[in-house]
Scaffold this active site. Structure first.
Site, PDB file in Angstrom:
ATOM      1  N   HIS A  32       8.258  -9.235  15.488  1.00  0.00           N
ATOM      2  CA  HIS A  32       8.051  -8.356  15.537  1.00  0.00           C
ATOM      3  C   HIS A  32       9.568  -8.025  16.035  1.00  0.00           C
ATOM      4  O   HIS A  32      10.342  -8.652  17.218  1.00  0.00           O
ATOM      5  CB  HIS A  32       6.809  -7.797  16.388  1.00  0.00           C
ATOM      6  CG  HIS A  32       7.087  -6.272  15.965  1.00  0.00           C
ATOM      7  ND1 HIS A  32       8.285  -5.469  16.661  1.00  0.00           N
ATOM      8  CD2 HIS A  32       6.219  -5.176  15.807  1.00  0.00           C
ATOM      9  CE1 HIS A  32       7.743  -3.673  16.068  1.00  0.00           C
ATOM     10  NE2 HIS A  32       6.807  -4.150  15.874  1.00  0.00           N
ATOM     11  N   GLU A  76      -2.771  -4.404  13.386  1.00  0.00           N
ATOM     12  CA  GLU A  76      -1.615  -5.558  13.357  1.00  0.00           C
ATOM     13  C   GLU A  76      -2.657  -6.496  15.064  1.00  0.00           C
ATOM     14  O   GLU A  76      -2.424  -7.035  14.848  1.00  0.00           O
ATOM     15  CB  GLU A  76      -0.575  -4.444  13.996  1.00  0.00           C
ATOM     16  CG  GLU A  76       0.680  -5.106  14.245  1.00  0.00           C
ATOM     17  CD  GLU A  76       1.651  -5.024  14.323  1.00  0.00           C
ATOM     18  OE1 GLU A  76       2.955  -4.655  13.797  1.00  0.00           O
ATOM     19  OE2 GLU A  76       2.347  -4.322  15.599  1.00  0.00           O
ATOM     20  N   PHE A 132       0.560  -1.246  -0.300  1.00  0.00           N
ATOM     21  CA  PHE A 132       0.022   0.039   0.312  1.00  0.00           C
ATOM     22  C   PHE A 132       0.391   0.767  -0.184  1.00  0.00           C
ATOM     23  O   PHE A 132       1.879   1.283   0.308  1.00  0.00           O
ATOM     24  CB  PHE A 132      -0.958  -0.111   1.303  1.00  0.00           C
ATOM     25  CG  PHE A 132      -1.854  -0.811   0.859  1.00  0.00           C
ATOM     26  CD1 PHE A 132      -3.066  -0.634   0.608  1.00  0.00           C
ATOM     27  CD2 PHE A 132      -1.727  -2.054   1.752  1.00  0.00           C
ATOM     28  CE1 PHE A 132      -4.174  -1.815   0.688  1.00  0.00           C
ATOM     29  CE2 PHE A 132      -2.661  -3.423   1.168  1.00  0.00           C
ATOM     30  CZ  PHE A 132      -3.861  -2.971   0.955  1.00  0.00           C
ATOM     31  N   ALA A 133       0.590   2.196  -0.815  1.00  0.00           N
ATOM     32  CA  ALA A 133       1.641   3.321  -1.051  1.00  0.00           C
ATOM     33  C   ALA A 133       0.431   5.027  -1.065  1.00  0.00           C
ATOM     34  O   ALA A 133       0.719   4.642  -2.122  1.00  0.00           O
ATOM     35  CB  ALA A 133       2.267   3.896  -2.302  1.00  0.00           C
ATOM     36  N   ILE A 134       0.166   5.008   0.154  1.00  0.00           N
ATOM     37  CA  ILE A 134      -1.046   5.927  -0.221  1.00  0.00           C
ATOM     38  C   ILE A 134       0.156   7.408   0.095  1.00  0.00           C
ATOM     39  O   ILE A 134       0.345   7.086   1.246  1.00  0.00           O
ATOM     40  CB  ILE A 134      -1.904   5.764   0.934  1.00  0.00           C
ATOM     41  CG1 ILE A 134      -2.695   4.504   0.777  1.00  0.00           C
ATOM     42  CG2 ILE A 134      -3.116   6.867   0.810  1.00  0.00           C
ATOM     43  CD1 ILE A 134      -3.308   3.905  -1.028  1.00  0.00           C
ATOM     44  N   TYR A 160       3.493   8.426   1.191  1.00  0.00           N
ATOM     45  CA  TYR A 160       4.136   7.525   1.572  1.00  0.00           C
ATOM     46  C   TYR A 160       4.506   6.573   0.496  1.00  0.00           C
ATOM     47  O   TYR A 160       5.869   6.075   0.221  1.00  0.00           O
ATOM     48  CB  TYR A 160       3.810   6.235   2.119  1.00  0.00           C
ATOM     49  CG  TYR A 160       3.044   6.012   3.504  1.00  0.00           C
ATOM     50  CD1 TYR A 160       4.172   5.407   4.258  1.00  0.00           C
ATOM     51  CD2 TYR A 160       2.669   7.141   3.757  1.00  0.00           C
ATOM     52  CE1 TYR A 160       4.341   5.538   5.557  1.00  0.00           C
ATOM     53  CE2 TYR A 160       2.126   7.636   5.454  1.00  0.00           C
ATOM     54  CZ  TYR A 160       3.543   6.848   6.499  1.00  0.00           C
ATOM     55  OH  TYR A 160       3.299   6.485   7.427  1.00  0.00           O
ATOM     56  N   ASP A 209       4.320  -3.660   4.204  1.00  0.00           N
ATOM     57  CA  ASP A 209       3.948  -2.165   4.274  1.00  0.00           C
ATOM     58  C   ASP A 209       5.446  -1.813   3.254  1.00  0.00           C
ATOM     59  O   ASP A 209       6.153  -2.101   3.132  1.00  0.00           O
ATOM     60  CB  ASP A 209       4.746  -1.725   5.980  1.00  0.00           C
ATOM     61  CG  ASP A 209       4.055  -2.254   6.818  1.00  0.00           C
ATOM     62  OD1 ASP A 209       2.356  -2.322   6.418  1.00  0.00           O
ATOM     63  OD2 ASP A 209       4.026  -1.999   8.195  1.00  0.00           O
ATOM     64  N   VAL A 210       5.005  -0.360   2.757  1.00  0.00           N
ATOM     65  CA  VAL A 210       5.881   0.352   2.258  1.00  0.00           C
ATOM     66  C   VAL A 210       7.180   1.270   2.750  1.00  0.00           C
ATOM     67  O   VAL A 210       7.707   0.797   2.077  1.00  0.00           O
ATOM     68  CB  VAL A 210       4.688   1.374   0.986  1.00  0.00           C
ATOM     69  CG1 VAL A 210       5.039   2.631   1.795  1.00  0.00           C
ATOM     70  CG2 VAL A 210       6.028   1.646  -0.011  1.00  0.00           C
ATOM     71  N   ASP A 211       7.202   1.346   3.538  1.00  0.00           N
ATOM     72  CA  ASP A 211       8.186   1.929   4.949  1.00  0.00           C
ATOM     73  C   ASP A 211       9.273   1.335   4.736  1.00  0.00           C
ATOM     74  O   ASP A 211       9.465   0.886   6.391  1.00  0.00           O
ATOM     75  CB  ASP A 211       8.001   2.820   5.675  1.00  0.00           C
ATOM     76  CG  ASP A 211       6.972   2.546   6.320  1.00  0.00           C
ATOM     77  OD1 ASP A 211       6.654   1.280   6.270  1.00  0.00           O
ATOM     78  OD2 ASP A 211       6.977   2.682   7.670  1.00  0.00           O
TER      79      ASP A 211
END
Length: 329
Positions: A210, A280, A108-110, A113, A188-190
């Protein structure tokens, strides 16, 4: 003979020790990095020898958990925890090639981001993610025209999906993504790839330990504890704390996972609630109820902010520095 302290003094000593322990815990979790390094003293546990001999995998054959005696290499329900050195990457590549798989990678790149992280994520994925396999990238964004065009290798495709108000991952798995992919990873994109992330990570359902919590005892893990939330876990529940930045599996398992999380999020909204760690928290509730078939060690998704850890041999993904204020303003 010394007189015993009166009850009032014992009570004062007891509460001072409690406050001291809470203060040290606060420093460990949120304070000085040098204090946080003390968590390496927390034992991780040992995989029983009887379980070790039974650990095998569809994509890596017989595993080698004894190669990493300093870390926990299996779960209580017999699933492998994949660490560097516990598998043969060549065997994993060979077995995946024999199965003629297509592997989906969703991201997801919103908003900001997209410009900040997406290009590096895709470029490094081309270098390290499932190299030698057929891969299709699904980028979920409200601005498909802004998706960077990255040079892709043979058998690898990129599809951008216009989100509007964020079409759910569950719907995508029930559509084209579910029809063309055998297994899917959701990330996640980051973050960016820094090492080989290969077929050794594939399984019917895959959870990611994690990086900030993999050594903590269960009672300290940040599960949702508000009993009103659909994501709530009672004291004593929960196995590990999993990171929503990486999860995967086959299409059927991910359909079940995403349906569970979407349903829980909706129920919480209807009650005017929001779980502490959002989706999460719901993901962790799902994996408590439906145990993952494979667990990835923190080597597969590591935070450089933690610093060096002897057990982290070759990180596969690295978190980007968090810049929430800048990206959400």
């Amino acid at each position: 003979q010394m007189n015993a302290f009166p009850p009032r003094v014992w009570k004062r000593i007891f509460w001072r020790r409690i406050l001291l322990a809470l203060g040290l815990l606060g420093l460990l979790l949120y304070g000085l990095p040098s204090v946080r390094h003390l968590e390496v003293l927390i034992p991780m546990g040992v995989c029983p020898a009887a379980t070790m001999s039974l650990l095998r995998d569809n994509f890596t054959g017989v595993l080698r958990p004894w190669a990493r005696p300093e870390v926990l290499t299996c779960t209580s329900w017999g699933a492998p925890i994949i660490w560097d050195g516990t598998f043969d990457p060549d065997v994993a590549q060979q077995k995946a090639g024999q199965k003629n798989l297509t592997i989906g990678l969703t991201v997801f790149a919103i908003g900001r981001y997209l410009e900040k992280y997406l290009a590096r994520f895709l470029e490094t994925a081309e270098q390290h993610f499932m190299v030698g396999q057929r891969v299709v990238y699904y980028v979920f964004t409200e601005r498909p025209a802004a998706v960077p065009r990255v040079a892709l290798g043979p058998g690898r495709r990129l599809r951008d999906v216009c989100m509007g108000r964020m079409r759910t991952l569950h719907a995508a798995l029930g559509g084209q993504l579910g029809r063309e992919a055998s297994f899917v990873f959701c990330m996640d994109v980051d973050q960016h790839f820094s090492g080989a992330f290969g077929p050794e990570a594939l399984a019917e359902s895959v959870a990611q330990l994690h990086a900030w919590h993999y050594r903590w005892p269960r009672r300290l893990l940040p599960f949702e504890r508000d009993a009103r939330s659909a994501a709530a876990l009672a004291p004593g529940e929960g196995d590990f704390y999993y990171h929503a930045a990486v999860f995967g599996g086959n299409v059927a398992a991910l359909r079940e996972l995403t349906a569970h999380c979407a349903r829980g999020l909706r129920q919480d909204r209807e009650r005017g609630l929001e779980a502490r760690w959002h989706d999460e928290s719901h993901l962790n509730k799902f994996f408590w109820l439906h145990k993952p078939a494979k667990v990835l060690s923190p080597e597969f998704c590591w935070s450089p902010e933690i610093g060096r850890r002897a057990e982290i041999h070759r990180p596969r993904l690295l978190w980007a520095p968090k810049e929430y204020q800048l990206l959400r303003d």
